[in-house]
Design an enzyme around this catalytic site. Sequence first.
Site, short mmCIF file in Angstrom:
data_model
loop_
_atom_site.label_atom_id
_atom_site.label_comp_id
_atom_site.label_asym_id
_atom_site.label_seq_id
_atom_site.Cartn_x
_atom_site.Cartn_y
_atom_site.Cartn_z
CG ASP A 6 -2.04 0.92 1.18
OD1 ASP A 6 -1.96 1.98 0.75
OD2 ASP A 6 -3.20 0.43 1.43
CB THR A 54 -8.50 12.97 -14.51
OG1 THR A 54 -9.84 12.81 -15.06
CG2 THR A 54 -8.34 13.99 -13.50
CE1 TYR A 102 -9.30 10.45 -10.20
CE2 TYR A 102 -10.84 11.65 -11.81
CZ TYR A 102 -9.71 10.87 -11.49
OH TYR A 102 -9.05 10.16 -12.57
CG ASN A 137 -15.19 9.14 -20.71
OD1 ASN A 137 -14.87 10.43 -20.90
ND2 ASN A 137 -16.31 8.79 -19.99
N1 UFG Z 1 -23.83 7.19 -17.65
C1 UFG Z 1 -25.35 6.84 -17.87
N2 UFG Z 1 -25.63 5.88 -17.24
C2 UFG Z 1 -24.73 5.06 -16.44
C3 UFG Z 1 -23.47 5.28 -16.36
C4 UFG Z 1 -23.05 6.61 -17.11
O1 UFG Z 1 -26.07 7.70 -18.55
O2 UFG Z 1 -25.51 4.27 -15.74
C5 UFG Z 1 -23.31 8.26 -18.51
C6 UFG Z 1 -22.55 9.57 -17.75
O3 UFG Z 1 -23.83 10.33 -17.11
C7 UFG Z 1 -21.71 10.21 -18.64
C8 UFG Z 1 -21.19 8.84 -19.50
O4 UFG Z 1 -22.37 7.87 -19.34
O5 UFG Z 1 -22.28 11.11 -19.24
C9 UFG Z 1 -19.97 8.36 -19.13
O6 UFG Z 1 -19.89 7.94 -17.86
P1 UFG Z 1 -18.77 7.05 -17.17
O7 UFG Z 1 -19.32 7.02 -15.46
O8 UFG Z 1 -18.61 5.83 -17.92
O9 UFG Z 1 -17.58 7.92 -17.20
P2 UFG Z 1 -17.26 9.52 -16.50
O10 UFG Z 1 -17.53 10.29 -17.84
O11 UFG Z 1 -18.05 9.83 -15.49
O12 UFG Z 1 -15.77 9.39 -15.75
C10 UFG Z 1 -14.68 9.07 -16.73
C11 UFG Z 1 -13.54 8.57 -15.62
C12 UFG Z 1 -13.19 9.50 -14.49
C13 UFG Z 1 -12.68 10.70 -15.40
C14 UFG Z 1 -13.58 11.22 -16.38
C15 UFG Z 1 -13.28 12.23 -17.11
O13 UFG Z 1 -14.09 7.29 -14.96
O14 UFG Z 1 -12.25 9.01 -13.74
O15 UFG Z 1 -14.21 9.91 -17.34
O16 UFG Z 1 -14.04 12.95 -17.76
F1 UFG Z 1 -12.62 11.83 -14.54
#
Ligand code: UFG
Length: 326
Positions: free
Chosen positions: A51, A117, A141, A170
């Site tokens: 860790d 990120t 984050y 992403n």
């Molecule tokens: N989404 C849905 N339904 C779900 C899950 C996600 O509609 O069940 C949408 C989210 O609202 C978003 C898109 O799908 O618009 C992508 O979401 P993700 O959760 O797959 O990814 P994020 O964009 O939230 O996050 C990712 C990384 C982060 C990083 C970020 C940078 O996980 O670590 O991209 O933009 F910070």
Amino acid sequence: MKILVTGGAGYIGSIAVEKLIEAGDEVVVFDNLYQGHREAVHPDAIFVQGDLADKTAVDAVMRTHQPDGIMHFASYTLVGESVQKPFMYLRDNVVNGANLLESAVAHGVHRFILSSTANLFDDPERMPIDENERIVPGSPYGESKFIMERLLYWMERLYGMRYACLRYFNACGATAERGEDHDPETHLIPLVLQVALGQREKIVIFGDDYNTPDGTCVRDYIHVADLAEAHILAMRALDQGSRKYNLGNGRGFSVKQVIETAREVTGHPIPAVIGPRRPGDPDVLIASSETINHDLGWQPKYPDLRAIIETAWAWHVKHPHGYGKD
Ligand code: UFG
């Protein structure tokens, strides 16, 4: 080179390890297995369970293995969770990250690649987002990664550390052997594929009233193997100077487009319903990766969303319950 990979049992880290070994590098993985999987670690890598909070263990791995460089993937990575648990993010990503930096400096390790990120850019003025965009972290984050970027700036000034900050958009997709297995899963593509596998009834689209062509959020989906390649190129280029790169495909796809493409790839109807917005989601995030393309010749091998989802689907079909659970 001999590379120490923290978080090398995690999703992106394990695929970077695979690509490093294919490129002929020696790899030492340091991972606490809280989120990672022992099965994800390439068999030719040395594995040390430990860790980053344990400075003695970090010093021991540096002393024993004397790496030429570090790729630092280990961290918490969820924007929403970090709003709920800001101190967990600051402690793990920043305090433990500082342990790693201090140990690297003490042991003369002067090459460092940071997983950063797109969450540095919560309020972009231009799209696609290039490296000149002003930094406005969108969550604890994003802030934790920005602090690490700033610490690296000082490590270079004070100790001659050479570093690269790679700001992922992403991350998605899989190789033949390694893919995405989070518990709980929160990311769009694996959740959609779990519906196609019959493990979930439907996917909930988080809002369809965004300022985008179909009303759902637009994101830049980049294949993990392309991310891994960028790490390797950046590590080799560090002797010519430190750098910061935004890493994406340069193309945006909406949540509805992702679901539609997954329907085509899997042949499953993938029922979808509209739910409320998820707090903190911006309308559109698309990267400009022209700088890394110009400097290092990096180009995504998977610019196409369908090809990305095909790789993820192949892995999920082979490992329907993830690592070590089949
Ligand atoms: N989404 C849905 N339904 C779900 C899950 C996600 O509609 O069940 C949408 C989210 O609202 C978003 C898109 O799908 O618009 C992508 O979401 P993700 O959760 O797959 O990814 P994020 O964009 O939230 O996050 C990712 C990384 C982060 C990083 C970020 C940078 O996980 O670590 O991209 O933009 F910070």
